[in-house]
Enzyme design. Structure first.
Site, mmCIF file in Angstrom:
data_model
loop_
_atom_site.group_PDB
_atom_site.id
_atom_site.type_symbol
_atom_site.label_atom_id
_atom_site.label_comp_id
_atom_site.label_asym_id
_atom_site.label_seq_id
_atom_site.Cartn_x
_atom_site.Cartn_y
_atom_site.Cartn_z
ATOM 1 N N LYS A 22 5.804 19.419 0.732
ATOM 2 C CA LYS A 22 6.350 18.742 -0.455
ATOM 3 C C LYS A 22 7.143 17.508 -0.063
ATOM 4 C CE LYS A 22 10.331 20.241 -2.285
ATOM 5 N NZ LYS A 22 11.387 19.256 -2.527
ATOM 6 N N ASN A 23 8.060 17.681 0.897
ATOM 7 C CA ASN A 23 8.956 16.562 1.201
ATOM 8 C C ASN A 23 8.233 15.400 1.884
ATOM 9 O OD1 ASN A 23 11.033 17.876 0.017
ATOM 10 N ND2 ASN A 23 12.101 18.440 1.905
ATOM 11 N N ARG A 101 15.745 13.802 -7.268
ATOM 12 C CA ARG A 101 16.411 12.795 -6.446
ATOM 13 C C ARG A 101 15.454 11.942 -5.624
ATOM 14 N NH1 ARG A 101 21.225 12.089 -4.099
ATOM 15 N NH2 ARG A 101 20.283 11.608 -2.117
ATOM 16 N N ARG A 130 25.621 14.271 -2.840
ATOM 17 C CA ARG A 130 24.412 13.581 -2.365
ATOM 18 C C ARG A 130 24.334 12.119 -2.803
ATOM 19 N NH1 ARG A 130 19.295 17.562 -2.964
ATOM 20 N NH2 ARG A 130 18.464 16.472 -1.190
ATOM 21 N N LEU A 134 23.910 5.182 1.804
ATOM 22 C CA LEU A 134 23.284 4.787 3.073
ATOM 23 C C LEU A 134 21.923 4.119 2.839
ATOM 24 C CD1 LEU A 134 24.229 7.954 5.171
ATOM 25 C CD2 LEU A 134 25.424 5.755 5.058
ATOM 26 N N ASP A 315 17.301 23.523 4.643
ATOM 27 C CA ASP A 315 16.425 24.087 3.609
ATOM 28 C C ASP A 315 16.007 25.529 3.916
ATOM 29 O OD1 ASP A 315 16.609 21.789 2.144
ATOM 30 O OD2 ASP A 315 14.628 21.020 2.666
ATOM 31 N N ARG A 407 9.188 23.897 -8.359
ATOM 32 C CA ARG A 407 9.298 22.551 -7.800
ATOM 33 C C ARG A 407 8.819 22.526 -6.357
ATOM 34 N NH1 ARG A 407 15.004 20.068 -8.268
ATOM 35 N NH2 ARG A 407 13.782 18.562 -7.104
HETATM 36 C C1 UD1 Z 1 15.918 15.559 2.300
HETATM 37 C C2 UD1 Z 1 15.044 16.666 1.772
HETATM 38 C C3 UD1 Z 1 15.874 17.919 1.492
HETATM 39 C C4 UD1 Z 1 16.664 18.324 2.742
HETATM 40 C C5 UD1 Z 1 17.454 17.135 3.284
HETATM 41 C C6 UD1 Z 1 18.140 17.438 4.608
HETATM 42 C C7 UD1 Z 1 13.337 15.443 0.586
HETATM 43 C C8 UD1 Z 1 12.708 15.096 -0.716
HETATM 44 N N1 UD1 Z 1 14.421 16.232 0.541
HETATM 45 O O1 UD1 Z 1 16.853 15.238 1.277
HETATM 46 O O2 UD1 Z 1 14.993 18.969 1.104
HETATM 47 O O3 UD1 Z 1 17.564 19.360 2.406
HETATM 48 O O4 UD1 Z 1 16.585 16.006 3.481
HETATM 49 O O5 UD1 Z 1 17.211 17.837 5.541
HETATM 50 O O6 UD1 Z 1 12.843 15.066 1.631
HETATM 51 N N2 UD1 Z 1 23.912 11.233 2.458
HETATM 52 C C9 UD1 Z 1 24.906 10.303 2.180
HETATM 53 N N3 UD1 Z 1 24.529 9.062 1.741
HETATM 54 C C10 UD1 Z 1 23.217 8.709 1.592
HETATM 55 C C11 UD1 Z 1 22.225 9.657 1.900
HETATM 56 C C12 UD1 Z 1 22.599 10.916 2.338
HETATM 57 O O7 UD1 Z 1 26.102 10.587 2.300
HETATM 58 O O8 UD1 Z 1 22.945 7.553 1.198
HETATM 59 C C13 UD1 Z 1 24.304 12.587 2.914
HETATM 60 C C14 UD1 Z 1 23.864 13.678 1.953
HETATM 61 O O9 UD1 Z 1 24.798 13.860 0.926
HETATM 62 C C15 UD1 Z 1 23.755 14.861 2.875
HETATM 63 C C16 UD1 Z 1 23.255 14.245 4.182
HETATM 64 O O10 UD1 Z 1 23.580 12.858 4.105
HETATM 65 O O11 UD1 Z 1 25.014 15.421 3.080
HETATM 66 C C17 UD1 Z 1 21.776 14.395 4.451
HETATM 67 O O12 UD1 Z 1 21.053 13.951 3.327
HETATM 68 P P1 UD1 Z 1 19.581 13.373 3.431
HETATM 69 O O13 UD1 Z 1 19.029 13.642 4.779
HETATM 70 O O14 UD1 Z 1 19.569 11.963 2.944
HETATM 71 O O15 UD1 Z 1 18.811 14.292 2.384
HETATM 72 P P2 UD1 Z 1 17.690 13.872 1.354
HETATM 73 O O16 UD1 Z 1 16.821 12.804 1.922
HETATM 74 O O17 UD1 Z 1 18.275 13.679 0.014
#
Ligand code: UD1
Length: 433
Positions: A22-23, A101, A130, A134, A315, A407
């Site tokens: 999925k991801n 998201r 979240r 970044l 996850d 989902r």
């Molecule tokens: C993706 C996965 C999700 C998984 C996560 C971590 C998808 C669709 N989802 O989510 O299933 O749980 O990776 O492996 O691929 N953060 C910030 N600022 C940002 C971006 C992230 O502070 O701009 C923080 C987040 O709040 C979190 C951490 O960084 O604490 C990691 O998030 P991130 O790796 O970006 O997760 P997603 O890409 O949303």
């Protein structure tokens, strides 16, 4: 809303076919925005999140056709052709972004292709705040001007994006993916430092290369992208879902059963396999995937800490907790990625799990047998952890609010039932709320 009803206690035996990730698919689909030629994605899973992404892309002007379905030994991986001949709309509306998201992944490609994009801010979600700061900083490093107004991210660039250095202070999967897609069409070289190494990020990078991008360092923490003037179409197959694989591996362990997981790759989940083996299950690779045998084993408590790949995936944290709730001895589970990802704890406790949470850590003391109960799912992985607990528990468990499950898990009840689980979906027939 549908419910899942389970009568626990049957060891699972048989074969489960794993679908496309999925991801990975959620990052590969928006990559079609980078070219006016057709991107054909094979092995797409059939999930609500994929449909949501398709809706979003459709309203940007992407033409899509489901071009048959390739049968992968019981899993009907879908083949989807996406053609962004002309982008008719560069706004991703609140209504779609709030549902998922990952919608924010259209930001980088839209900006790179059209010079502008307006994407609703995703807002909070069940597992933490979240933010997307970044993602935005990365695009700014490539020359984008970003403005936040009226709940939307408005991004613009005059001419093309320019290559630059992006240093992520913290590993972000989505941030790395947005940066990769934007940098692929930027002028000059981009270096992404502290890039996410998740296999889904590498899958996107490999697909971009198949589309004509120039990317070095795939699979490492430093990605070097030499921007190209244009990308072309490609045919690309989505990698197997390592989280679905690991979830069913734990289903075998928690029911003390024996499952072969086919159409998947053990190398995608080495950290989980190592810990599962330490916990007492036997995991072997087979020609078609892997086998998890926990038939005669006592499962013992093993500590885990969630980390970016190749560490233990966040996850899988909720599912691991369900397994540990049935293990001999205690284990400590530490969540380092999301600040609010223990919402399954009170629900597991309703089933007799003994869990104490202290900040980012939870101590789980295994009990000989969980007991069935009505429980409520709060997010995707929490839902499936309750299903796992229900499979092991004595008596009946009803998991409410299973829309989260749809989902991310394709035909979960059918796959489990085929291996002996007593499980059924109870359709909601009450009038819509
Ligand atoms: C993706 C996965 C999700 C998984 C996560 C971590 C998808 C669709 N989802 O989510 O299933 O749980 O990776 O492996 O691929 N953060 C910030 N600022 C940002 C971006 C992230 O502070 O701009 C923080 C987040 O709040 C979190 C951490 O960084 O604490 C990691 O998030 P991130 O790796 O970006 O997760 P997603 O890409 O949303």
């Amino acid at each position: 809303m549908d419910k899942i009803r389970i009568i626990g206690g049957t060891p699972l035996k048989g074969t489960i076919t794993i679908g496309g990730a999925k991801n990975a698919a959620l990052a590969l689909m928006p990559a079609c925005l980078l070219t006016d030629e057709t991107l054909t994605l094979c092995n797409l899973p059939h999930l609500v999140d994929i449909t949501t992404m398709a809706h979003l892309l459709g309203q940007h002007g992407v033409a899509m056709s489901m071009n048959g379905a390739a049968d992968n030994g019981g899993h009907t991986g879908r083949v989807l052709e996406l053609t962004a001949g002309e982008i008719t709309n560069t706004t991703a509306p609140y209504d779609l972004v709030r549902r998922m998201r990952a919608s924010v992944l259209v930001l980088g490609p839209l900006l790179a292709r059209c010079g502008r994009a307006r994407v609703s801010l995703p807002g909070g979600c069940a597992i933490g705040t979240r933010p997307v700061d970044l993602h935005l900083k990365a695009l700014e490093a490539l020359g984008a001007r970003i403005d936040l107004r009226e709940g939307y991210i408005a991004a613009e660039v005059t001419g093309r994006l320019r290559g630059g250095q992006i240093i992520f202070p913290q590993v972000t999967v989505g941030g790395t993916e947005n940066a990769l897609m934007a940098a692929a069409l930027a002028e000059g070289e981009t270096v992404i430092v502290n890039a996410a190494r998740e296999p889904e990020v590498s899958d996107l990078a490999n697909c971009l290369v198949a589309m004509g991008a120039d990317i070095a360092g795939i699979g490492t923490g430093t990605l070097r992208i030499r921007g190209v003037d244009r990308l072309h179409g490609a045919v690309y197959s989505v990698l197997p879902d390592r989280i679905e694989t690991a979830t069913y591996a734990l289903a075998a362990a928690i029911t003390r059963g024996n499952l072969e997981l086919v159409g998947t790759r053990a190398d995608l989940l080495e950290s989980v396999i190592k810990l599962l083996t330490e916990a007492g299950a036997r995991v072997t690779t087979t020609e078609r995937g892997l086998r998890v045998d926990a038939e005669t084993d006592a499962i013992v408590g093993v500590d885990i800490m969630t980390e970016p790949y190749p560490g233990f995936p966040t996850d899988m944290q909720a599912q691991w907790m369900a397994l540990m709730a049935t293990a001999a001895g205690a284990s400590m589970i530490t969540e380092t990625i999301f600040e609010n990802r223990f919402m399954h704890v009170p629900e597991l406790a309703r089933m007799g799990a003994r869990v104490n949470v202290h900040g980012a850590s939870a101590i789980v003391r295994g009990v000989p047998r969980l007991s069935g109960a009505p429980v409520m799912a709060t997010d995707l992985r929490a839902s499936v952890s309750l299903i796992l607990a229900g499979l092991a528990a004595e008596g009946e468990t009803v998991v409410n609010r299973v829309y989260h499950l749809d989902r991310g898990y394709e035909r979960v009840e059918a796959k489990l039932a085929a291996c002996g689980a007593v499980i059924e979906r109870v359709k909601d027939t009450s009038p819509a709320e």
